[in-house]
Design a protein around this motif. Structure first.
Motif, PDB file in Angstrom:
ATOM      1  N   GLY A   3      56.225 -12.499  48.814  1.00  0.00           N
ATOM      2  CA  GLY A   3      56.224 -11.090  49.104  1.00  0.00           C
ATOM      3  C   GLY A   3      54.895 -10.416  48.824  1.00  0.00           C
ATOM      4  N   CYS A   4      53.896 -11.167  48.407  1.00  0.00           N
ATOM      5  CA  CYS A   4      52.590 -10.561  48.114  1.00  0.00           C
ATOM      6  C   CYS A   4      51.934 -10.108  49.417  1.00  0.00           C
ATOM      7  N   ILE A   5      51.485  -8.860  49.462  1.00  0.00           N
ATOM      8  CA  ILE A   5      50.869  -8.351  50.686  1.00  0.00           C
ATOM      9  C   ILE A   5      49.412  -7.945  50.497  1.00  0.00           C
ATOM     10  N   GLN A   6      48.959  -7.820  49.243  1.00  0.00           N
ATOM     11  CA  GLN A   6      47.576  -7.420  48.987  1.00  0.00           C
ATOM     12  C   GLN A   6      47.058  -8.140  47.756  1.00  0.00           C
ATOM     13  N   ILE A   7      45.768  -8.441  47.809  1.00  0.00           N
ATOM     14  CA  ILE A   7      45.121  -9.069  46.667  1.00  0.00           C
ATOM     15  C   ILE A   7      43.834  -8.319  46.356  1.00  0.00           C
ATOM     16  N   GLY A   8      43.549  -8.175  45.093  1.00  0.00           N
ATOM     17  CA  GLY A   8      42.306  -7.544  44.659  1.00  0.00           C
ATOM     18  C   GLY A   8      41.331  -8.606  44.198  1.00  0.00           C
ATOM     19  N   ILE A   9      40.103  -8.487  44.671  1.00  0.00           N
ATOM     20  CA  ILE A   9      39.074  -9.464  44.313  1.00  0.00           C
ATOM     21  C   ILE A   9      37.836  -8.731  43.823  1.00  0.00           C
ATOM     22  N   GLY A  10      37.281  -9.206  42.724  1.00  0.00           N
ATOM     23  CA  GLY A  10      36.025  -8.664  42.214  1.00  0.00           C
ATOM     24  C   GLY A  10      34.863  -9.318  42.937  1.00  0.00           C
ATOM     25  N   PHE A  11      34.564  -8.827  44.129  1.00  0.00           N
ATOM     26  CA  PHE A  11      33.435  -9.372  44.902  1.00  0.00           C
ATOM     27  C   PHE A  11      32.109  -9.030  44.234  1.00  0.00           C
ATOM     28  N   GLU A  12      32.066  -7.903  43.576  1.00  0.00           N
ATOM     29  CA  GLU A  12      30.935  -7.380  42.806  1.00  0.00           C
ATOM     30  C   GLU A  12      29.753  -6.928  43.655  1.00  0.00           C
ATOM     31  N   SER A  13      29.268  -7.780  44.591  1.00  0.00           N
ATOM     32  CA  SER A  13      28.089  -7.411  45.364  1.00  0.00           C
ATOM     33  C   SER A  13      28.029  -8.213  46.652  1.00  0.00           C
ATOM     34  N   SER A  31      24.986  -8.936  47.676  1.00  0.00           N
ATOM     35  CA  SER A  31      23.644  -9.499  47.481  1.00  0.00           C
ATOM     36  C   SER A  31      23.729 -10.786  46.660  1.00  0.00           C
ATOM     37  N   GLU A  32      23.207 -11.851  47.219  1.00  0.00           N
ATOM     38  CA  GLU A  32      23.191 -13.139  46.515  1.00  0.00           C
ATOM     39  C   GLU A  32      22.439 -13.026  45.188  1.00  0.00           C
ATOM     40  N   ARG A  33      21.342 -12.292  45.202  1.00  0.00           N
ATOM     41  CA  ARG A  33      20.514 -12.131  44.001  1.00  0.00           C
ATOM     42  C   ARG A  33      21.310 -11.436  42.887  1.00  0.00           C
ATOM     43  N   ILE A  34      22.042 -10.414  43.237  1.00  0.00           N
ATOM     44  CA  ILE A  34      22.818  -9.675  42.238  1.00  0.00           C
ATOM     45  C   ILE A  34      24.007 -10.517  41.765  1.00  0.00           C
ATOM     46  N   LEU A  35      24.651 -11.230  42.687  1.00  0.00           N
ATOM     47  CA  LEU A  35      25.751 -12.121  42.274  1.00  0.00           C
ATOM     48  C   LEU A  35      25.245 -13.180  41.301  1.00  0.00           C
ATOM     49  N   ASN A  36      24.052 -13.704  41.542  1.00  0.00           N
ATOM     50  CA  ASN A  36      23.484 -14.701  40.615  1.00  0.00           C
ATOM     51  C   ASN A  36      23.323 -14.107  39.219  1.00  0.00           C
ATOM     52  N   TYR A  37      22.907 -12.849  39.151  1.00  0.00           N
ATOM     53  CA  TYR A  37      22.757 -12.204  37.843  1.00  0.00           C
ATOM     54  C   TYR A  37      24.118 -11.999  37.183  1.00  0.00           C
ATOM     55  N   LEU A  38      25.062 -11.457  37.949  1.00  0.00           N
ATOM     56  CA  LEU A  38      26.363 -11.119  37.375  1.00  0.00           C
ATOM     57  C   LEU A  38      27.242 -12.335  37.110  1.00  0.00           C
ATOM     58  N   ILE A  70      30.386  -3.727  41.966  1.00  0.00           N
ATOM     59  CA  ILE A  70      29.607  -3.184  40.858  1.00  0.00           C
ATOM     60  C   ILE A  70      28.189  -2.949  41.362  1.00  0.00           C
ATOM     61  N   ILE A  71      27.669  -1.765  41.059  1.00  0.00           N
ATOM     62  CA  ILE A  71      26.271  -1.474  41.379  1.00  0.00           C
ATOM     63  C   ILE A  71      25.553  -1.079  40.103  1.00  0.00           C
ATOM     64  N   GLY A  72      24.229  -1.093  40.140  1.00  0.00           N
ATOM     65  CA  GLY A  72      23.455  -0.686  38.972  1.00  0.00           C
ATOM     66  C   GLY A  72      23.085  -1.830  38.055  1.00  0.00           C
ATOM     67  N   THR A  73      23.052  -3.034  38.617  1.00  0.00           N
ATOM     68  CA  THR A  73      22.619  -4.199  37.847  1.00  0.00           C
ATOM     69  C   THR A  73      21.120  -4.077  37.565  1.00  0.00           C
ATOM     70  N   PRO A  74      20.646  -4.503  36.406  1.00  0.00           N
ATOM     71  CA  PRO A  74      19.208  -4.450  36.137  1.00  0.00           C
ATOM     72  C   PRO A  74      18.418  -5.125  37.268  1.00  0.00           C
ATOM     73  N   GLY A  75      17.413  -4.418  37.767  1.00  0.00           N
ATOM     74  CA  GLY A  75      16.570  -4.954  38.838  1.00  0.00           C
ATOM     75  C   GLY A  75      17.129  -4.776  40.243  1.00  0.00           C
ATOM     76  N   GLU A  76      18.325  -4.199  40.358  1.00  0.00           N
ATOM     77  CA  GLU A  76      18.908  -3.985  41.684  1.00  0.00           C
ATOM     78  C   GLU A  76      18.024  -3.030  42.492  1.00  0.00           C
ATOM     79  N   PHE A 120      31.932   0.767  41.264  1.00  0.00           N
ATOM     80  CA  PHE A 120      31.683   1.300  39.933  1.00  0.00           C
ATOM     81  C   PHE A 120      30.256   0.975  39.517  1.00  0.00           C
ATOM     82  N   ILE A 121      29.717   1.797  38.631  1.00  0.00           N
ATOM     83  CA  ILE A 121      28.398   1.522  38.065  1.00  0.00           C
ATOM     84  C   ILE A 121      28.583   0.559  36.896  1.00  0.00           C
ATOM     85  N   LEU A 122      27.735  -0.457  36.838  1.00  0.00           N
ATOM     86  CA  LEU A 122      27.826  -1.496  35.815  1.00  0.00           C
ATOM     87  C   LEU A 122      27.743  -0.909  34.402  1.00  0.00           C
TER      88      LEU A 122
END
Length: 178
Positions: free
Chosen positions: A1-11, A13-20, A49-55, A78-80
């Protein structure tokens, strides 16, 4: 019965994902997750998430592009916040981004936007980006029937009540003839 899923994609940007995510998740991994959800007819709620150092602005645009090109059904940005005691907090201390004395819990609030560890994009620009995405999804999913009901309840009904009272007061004062 699950119809929606939440995922923390975060960004988007590959560069920002590497940091986070320290290399554990890539943009391609996130796209595969989207594909799986679509294949199983599940709606997606993406957290970012936005506002990672160096973003940079270009990283924000990659995130915007990721959200809309992948047709995320609903999203929140959201802001980091490196909450005291977390791994990110320790990393920011080690990198000199924050100091040990910056543990005033009044600052650490996801909704007030009163603190940012990103020095390459102003806090105002981050808030503007965050609000633009969040408002888009808020209004996109606001049911037209709910909008009409709110309008009717607060505007039309109030106007009708006021005009009835106004008409009654004119009749009572003798300024209006039946």
């Amino acid at each position: 019965g699950c119809i929606q899923i939440g995922i923390g994609f975060e960004s988007g940007s590959e560069r920002i994902l590497n940091y986070l995510k320290q290399g554990f998740v890539t943009v391609e991994d996130n796209k595969r997750a989207i594909h799986l959800c679509r294949r199983h007819k599940m709606k997606l709620f993406g957290n970012f998430i936005i506002g990672t150092p160096g973003e940079k602005q270009s990283d924000l645009e990659l995130t915007r592009k990721f959200i809309f090109e992948n047709k995320i059904d609903d999203a929140a940005v959201f802001i980091l916040m490196p909450f005291p005691g977390t791994e990110l907090w320790r990393r920011c201390l080690k990198e000199g981004i924050i100091s040990e004395g910056e543990n005033d819990w009044e600052k650490w609030d996801l909704l007030s936007q009163n603190f940012s560890i990103c020095k390459s994009i102003s806090k105002e620009e981050l808030v503007q980006f965050m609000n633009s995405i969040n408002k888009y999804f808020y209004y996109k999913h606001c049911d037209i029937n709910i909008k009409y009901k709110l309008f009717k309840d607060y505007c039309i009904d109030s106007f009708q009540k006021l005009s009835k009272k106004f008409t009654e007061s004119l009749v009572d004062s003798g300024n209006m003839k039946n």
